[in-house]
Design a protein around this motif. Structure first.
Motif, PDB file in Angstrom:
ATOM      1  N   CYS A  53      40.280  36.168  36.546  1.00 55.87           N
ATOM      2  CA  CYS A  53      41.296  36.012  37.581  1.00 55.87           C
ATOM      3  C   CYS A  53      42.078  34.698  37.444  1.00 55.87           C
ATOM      4  O   CYS A  53      41.513  33.663  37.120  1.00 55.87           O
ATOM      5  CB  CYS A  53      40.617  36.077  38.946  1.00 55.87           C
ATOM      6  N   LEU A  55      43.477  33.487  40.068  1.00 54.10           N
ATOM      7  CA  LEU A  55      43.433  32.952  41.437  1.00 54.10           C
ATOM      8  C   LEU A  55      42.070  32.394  41.823  1.00 54.10           C
ATOM      9  O   LEU A  55      41.969  31.556  42.709  1.00 54.10           O
ATOM     10  CB  LEU A  55      43.814  34.048  42.440  1.00 54.10           C
ATOM     11  N   CYS A  56      40.998  32.893  41.210  1.00 56.45           N
ATOM     12  CA  CYS A  56      39.655  32.406  41.538  1.00 56.45           C
ATOM     13  C   CYS A  56      38.815  32.277  40.263  1.00 56.45           C
ATOM     14  O   CYS A  56      39.237  32.693  39.193  1.00 56.45           O
ATOM     15  CB  CYS A  56      38.963  33.327  42.550  1.00 56.45           C
ATOM     16  N   HIS A 102      40.699  43.857  40.729  1.00 54.06           N
ATOM     17  CA  HIS A 102      40.055  42.720  41.385  1.00 54.06           C
ATOM     18  C   HIS A 102      41.025  42.014  42.333  1.00 54.06           C
ATOM     19  O   HIS A 102      40.723  41.782  43.502  1.00 54.06           O
ATOM     20  CB  HIS A 102      39.508  41.730  40.346  1.00 54.06           C
ATOM     21  N   HIS A 124      42.123  39.738  46.869  1.00 49.03           N
ATOM     22  CA  HIS A 124      43.023  38.631  47.222  1.00 49.03           C
ATOM     23  C   HIS A 124      44.237  38.969  48.081  1.00 49.03           C
ATOM     24  O   HIS A 124      44.896  38.065  48.595  1.00 49.03           O
ATOM     25  CB  HIS A 124      43.507  37.931  45.950  1.00 49.03           C
TER      26      HIS A 124
HETATM   27 ZN   LIG Z   1      40.123  36.440  41.882  1.00 48.59          ZN
END
Ligand SMILES: [Zn+2]
Length: 283
Positions: A30, A32-33, A241, A246
Motif C-alpha cells: 500500500c 497509504l499504510c 485493499h 482506506h
Molecule cells: Zn493501506
C-alpha cells in the motif's frame, strides 16, 4: 478567495515512482499504510493512513545509510519498502478511475475462476483450461452485454462489467446455485460501496451508502476470506485493499474521492496519441 492546486489522477504506479516505493508487486502492498500483503489479507478492513512524504524521505535516508548495520531484509522491513529517493509529494489518497479499473480487473478474474469452479479444485488448472474459461466469459459478455474483449481494462469496460446485469450474465455460466448466490452478493456489495468513492459529494449524494460503507466492506471482506478463500488466502490485490481499508477515512478527510477522478485525463489519450504522431519523424 484562494486557489488550491492539487495533483490528482495518479495511478498507483506513478505514486510509487514519485514517493520512492517499491513497484506494485511489492510485499508492501500500500502507498497509504505499512501493511504487507499477508497482513492486508488477514485483516482486510482496519487500517489507517500512516504514510507521508516526510516519512518516506526519512526512511530513504535510513535505507541509504543503514545506521544500525542491519541485514538487507531487516533494513527493508524497517523502511517498509522505500527504496528510492522520493522526489515529489503526492496526496495520500486514491484515484477513483484507477480504483474502478483495478477492481474490475480483479472481478474479471474472479468471474473466470467461478466459471472454472476453482473453489472445488485442489490441483492447479492448466493454461488450456484457463484459456477456455476466459473464452467462455468473453463470449457470454459479448452476447449479453455487447462487451467486446479488451487487451487492457479501461474505464468504459469497468463500468459495464461492474453491474448487476453483467453478474447475472456470468451466473448463467456458474454451475452451482450456492456459488451463484455468493457471486451475486459480492457484486451487490461492491455496487453499494462504489458510489462512495465515485460521488463528488458522498455525504449529500449517497448518505445511506456512506453510512453503510464500513458494514458493507466488512461483509465483502468476510466473503473474500471464506467463500472466495481460494483466491485470497494470504493474498489480496492492492486496489481491493485500498477500497476496503482506506475509503472512509479519505472521504471523511477530503469530503470526496470522485471529485478528483482522472476520467478527464483518459479522454485526453486520443489527443496525446495524435500529438505524439505529429511530432514524430515521418517514415
Ligand atoms: Zn493501506
Amino acid at each position: 478567495f484562494r486557489f488550491h492546486f492539487r495533483g490528482t489522477g495518479y495511478d498507483e504506479k506513478m505514486v510509487r515512482e514519485m514517493e520512492g516505493l517499491e513497484a506494485s508487486g511489492s510485499t508492501y502492498i500500500c502507498t497509504l499504510c505499512d501493511s504487507t500483503r499477508a497482513e492486508a489479507s488477514g485483516n482486510m478492513v482496519l487500517h489507517s493512513i500512516t504514510r507521508s512524504h516526510q516519512e518516506n524521505l526519512e526512511r530513504y535516508e535510513l535505507w541509504r545509510t543503514n545506521p544500525f548495520s542491519e541485514s538487507a531484509d531487516r533494513l527493508r522491513d524497517r523502511v517498509k519498502g522505500v527504496s528510492a529517493k522520493p522526489f515529489m509529494e503526492t496526496q495520500p489518497t486514491l484515484d477513483a478511475l484507477h480504483c474502478d479499473i483495478g477492481n474490475a480487473t480483479e472481478f474479471y478474474k474472479i468471474f473466470q475462476d467461478e466459471i472454472g469452479e476453482m473453489h472445488a479444485r485442489s490441483e492447479v488448472p492448466s493454461r488450456e483450461e484457463r484459456r477456455r474459461w476466459r473464452a467462455a466469459l468473453d463470449k457470454q459478455l459479448r452476447k449479453k452485454m455487447k462487451l467486446k474483449p479488451v487487451m487492457r481494462m479501461n474505464g468504459n469496460y469497468a463500468r459495464r462489467l461492474m453491474t448487476a446485469e453483467a453478474a447475472e450474465a456470468v451466473c448463467e455460466l456458474v454451475p452451482s446455485e450456492e456459488r451463484r448466490q455468493a457471486l451475486r452478493e459480492l457484486v451487490a456489495l461492491y455496487l453499494q460501496m462504489k458510489p462512495v468513492w465515485r460521488s463528488t459529494w458522498p455525504a449529500r449524494e449517497c448518505p445511506d451508502q456512506l453510512c453503510r460503507y464500513s458494514f458493507n466492506s466488512q461483509r465483502f471482506a468476510e466473503l473474500l476470506s471464506s467463500t472466495f478463500k481460494y483466491r485470497y488466502d494470504g493474498k489480496i490485490t492492492n486496489y481491493l485493499h485500498k477500497t476496503l481499508a482506506h475509503v472512509p477515512e479519505i472521504v471523511e478527510r477530503d469530503g470526496s474521492i470522485g471529485a478528483w477522478a482522472s476520467e478527464g485525463n483518459e479522454s485526453g489519450n486520443k489527443l496525446f496519441r495524435r500529438f505524439r504522431k505529429m511530432n514524430a519523424r515521418q517514415s
